[in-house]
Write a protein that holds these residues in place. Structure first.
Motif, mmCIF file in Angstrom:
data_model
loop_
_atom_site.group_PDB
_atom_site.id
_atom_site.type_symbol
_atom_site.label_atom_id
_atom_site.label_comp_id
_atom_site.label_asym_id
_atom_site.label_seq_id
_atom_site.Cartn_x
_atom_site.Cartn_y
_atom_site.Cartn_z
ATOM 1 N N LEU A 159 -6.572 9.560 -28.442
ATOM 2 C CA LEU A 159 -5.690 8.996 -27.425
ATOM 3 C C LEU A 159 -4.222 9.276 -27.764
ATOM 4 C CD1 LEU A 159 -5.580 7.122 -24.832
ATOM 5 C CD2 LEU A 159 -4.828 5.366 -26.428
ATOM 6 N N HIS A 160 -3.877 9.159 -29.044
ATOM 7 C CA HIS A 160 -2.490 9.374 -29.453
ATOM 8 C C HIS A 160 -2.054 10.812 -29.167
ATOM 9 C CE1 HIS A 160 -1.929 5.533 -31.647
ATOM 10 N NE2 HIS A 160 -3.241 5.583 -31.681
ATOM 11 N N GLN A 161 -2.973 11.729 -29.410
ATOM 12 C CA GLN A 161 -2.629 13.140 -29.193
ATOM 13 C C GLN A 161 -2.482 13.439 -27.706
ATOM 14 O OE1 GLN A 161 -5.206 15.651 -31.500
ATOM 15 N NE2 GLN A 161 -5.130 14.276 -33.251
ATOM 16 N N SER A 171 -10.946 -3.551 -32.351
ATOM 17 C CA SER A 171 -9.514 -3.842 -32.244
ATOM 18 C C SER A 171 -8.727 -2.594 -31.838
ATOM 19 C CB SER A 171 -8.981 -4.444 -33.540
ATOM 20 O OG SER A 171 -9.114 -3.526 -34.592
ATOM 21 N N THR A 172 -9.171 -1.442 -32.332
ATOM 22 C CA THR A 172 -8.511 -0.193 -31.950
ATOM 23 C C THR A 172 -8.651 0.046 -30.454
ATOM 24 O OG1 THR A 172 -8.978 0.792 -34.094
ATOM 25 C CG2 THR A 172 -8.491 2.320 -32.308
ATOM 26 N N HIS A 173 -9.870 -0.102 -29.994
ATOM 27 C CA HIS A 173 -10.125 0.147 -28.581
ATOM 28 C C HIS A 173 -9.342 -0.821 -27.696
ATOM 29 C CE1 HIS A 173 -12.123 1.388 -24.968
ATOM 30 N NE2 HIS A 173 -12.387 0.129 -24.704
ATOM 31 N N LYS A 213 3.417 -1.976 -31.478
ATOM 32 C CA LYS A 213 2.652 -3.020 -32.194
ATOM 33 C C LYS A 213 1.384 -2.433 -32.795
ATOM 34 C CE LYS A 213 4.447 -7.218 -30.604
ATOM 35 N NZ LYS A 213 4.284 -8.524 -31.139
ATOM 36 N N HIS A 214 0.735 -1.577 -32.031
ATOM 37 C CA HIS A 214 -0.502 -0.928 -32.502
ATOM 38 C C HIS A 214 -0.202 -0.098 -33.754
ATOM 39 C CE1 HIS A 214 -4.157 1.353 -32.631
ATOM 40 N NE2 HIS A 214 -3.639 2.441 -32.105
ATOM 41 N N LEU A 215 0.888 0.665 -33.732
ATOM 42 C CA LEU A 215 1.232 1.497 -34.891
ATOM 43 C C LEU A 215 1.605 0.616 -36.095
ATOM 44 C CD1 LEU A 215 3.231 4.362 -33.126
ATOM 45 C CD2 LEU A 215 0.996 4.564 -34.236
ATOM 46 N N ALA A 233 -11.661 5.714 -35.253
ATOM 47 C CA ALA A 233 -10.654 6.506 -35.968
ATOM 48 C C ALA A 233 -9.333 5.836 -35.657
ATOM 49 C CB ALA A 233 -10.675 7.942 -35.506
ATOM 50 N N PRO A 234 -9.113 4.656 -36.242
ATOM 51 C CA PRO A 234 -8.007 3.819 -35.805
ATOM 52 C C PRO A 234 -6.663 4.528 -35.890
ATOM 53 C CG PRO A 234 -8.848 3.087 -37.926
ATOM 54 C CD PRO A 234 -9.808 4.079 -37.388
ATOM 55 N N ALA A 235 -6.520 5.429 -36.838
ATOM 56 C CA ALA A 235 -5.186 5.934 -37.094
ATOM 57 C C ALA A 235 -4.913 7.294 -36.475
ATOM 58 C CB ALA A 235 -4.944 5.989 -38.585
#
Ligand SMILES: [Zn+2]
Ligand SMILES: [Zn+2]
Length: 392
Positions: free
Chosen positions: A312-314, A356-358, A382-384, A306-308
């Motif tokens: 983790l972001h939350q 790549s997300t991980h 950079k990830h975003l 769930a790349p986007a």
């Protein structure tokens, strides 16, 4: 079900949720500084001639003689957010602005208030000038100073701020809205607790002098805000505790309705998440670090892709300790799912995205755990940026 989510209903639902969860004035001001600097920069870039004329006219209308100026003061902030042309920015500025005025200082003298409004007026004039000039850096700077000044004024103030019932948005509220509001205020103030029965339909109709249809409208609003619901088995309207996913859904549905785009989302995510990770870096504990490692291990174990909108972001947002920023990031992450590329799990594209997300997530967490908040911030940025092209 409220079919057409209007701004007032959504803003009130989020405010009720944040107050119910004990959001502090400090968190609100911290979120405002973050958000409104982004907004000021966007407004400087995007304002057209008509908007500049309207902003200038608004500044001329503001005079510090208006002693009850706190509500009026926010009008310019709302207009600047509209000029930024990002529905999420508009919604969040409205929520935080209306939250700020919940805290009132009964002891404040007329003179102190006059001084504060004069200072705001001068800041607003400079802000609109910088927007007219298209000077993004100056705009950000003035906005930051203005809000810092406001926060300092609030801090320096003697006595505890008092929380007041927030007013429903937009003219004179209908009877159903008044009912919903009065019950919401009781719940947020802790006078009614989750599980408490507020009353049966017949009792409440009698007590508030409502028609059946006004009562039902009020119940619909409370159900939309997840503050109360009708349970016929237990005798009527019952307090529920507003849960985060329901509120995130409500705000997300509203922003979908406002046709939010992938660009709008990523622009706000970048601004808010980079600030959140800075805050998280300052207060990260050993427990937080091992929780983050746990999430990364889960990603590997579940063939995570769930790349986007990922978890983790939350969690990183939550570690900022700012409940307003956290909620906004949840809303944006949830909406990102609508736009993100989602290849079928059996494809090599899926495996590539998952890897790549991980890797990006791992690098962010490594920097954070090593105590290098700035490197973590840079990696998150950079990830975003890399997510943008994955959106459609
Ligand atoms: Zn202002
Ligand atoms: Zn990610």
């Amino acid at each position: 079900v409220v079919s057409e989510p209007d701004t007032g209903t959504t803003v009130n639902a989020v405010i009720a949720y944040l107050l119910f969860n004990g959001v502090s004035l400090g968190e609100v001001m911290e979120a405002r500084v973050t958000l409104e600097q982004i907004v000021a920069e966007l407004a400087a870039t995007r304002a057209d001639d008509l908007q500049i004329a309207l902003l200038r006219a608004q500044v001329e209308r503001e005079t510090p003689d208006q002693i009850d100026g706190t509500d009026r003061h926010h009008i310019l902030h709302t207009m600047i957010a509209q000029t930024a042309a990002n529905p999420a920015a508009e919604l969040f500025v409205e929520i935080l602005g209306r939250l700020t005025v919940q805290w009132v200082y009964p002891a404040v003298s007329k003179r102190r208030r006059y001084e504060a409004l004069s200072a705001s007026h001068a800041a607003h004039r400079a802000l609109v000038d910088a927007i007219a000039g298209g000077d993004q850096v100056r705009c950000q700077h003035i906005m930051r100073r203005h809000l810092d000044g406001m926060a300092r004024w609030i801090d320096e103030h003697p006595g505890e701020p008092q929380l007041t019932p927030w007013a429903p948005i937009g003219g004179v509220p209908k009877l159903g809205e008044q009912l919903a509001h009065s019950i919401a205020v009781d719940i947020v103030a802790g006078r009614k607790m989750p599980g408490n029965v507020i009353g049966s339909e017949a009792e409440l109709i009698e007590q508030y002098g409502l028609s059946r249809s006004a009562f039902r409208e009020g119940v619909r609003l409370l159900e939309f805000q997840r503050l109360a619901t009708m349970r016929h088995g237990v005798g009527g309207l019952v307090v529920t505790s507003p849960n985060v996913s329901a509120i995130v859904d409500a705000a997300a549905v509203y922003l979908e309705f406002r046709h939010i785009t992938a660009d709008d989302l990523m622009e706000m995510r970048r601004g808010l998440e980079l600030r959140a990770i800075e805050l998280a870096a300052r207060r990260l504990t050993a427990d937080d670090a091992s929780m983050l490692q746990g999430i990364l291990e889960e990603e590997l174990a579940t063939d995570y892709s769930a790349p986007a909108g990922g978890r983790l972001h939350q969690v990183l947002a939550g570690l900022s300790g700012n409940r307003a920023l956290t909620l906004f990031i949840h809303v944006l992450a949830r909406l990102t799912m609508n736009f993100a590329e989602q290849p079928s799990p059996t494809t090599s594209r899926f495996a590539e995205l998952a890897r790549s997300t991980h890797q990006a997530h791992q690098a962010i967490v490594d920097a954070l755990v090593a105590g290098d908040g700035q490197l973590a911030r840079r990696r998150l940025g950079k990830h975003l940026d890399a997510l943008g092209p994955l959106m459609h």
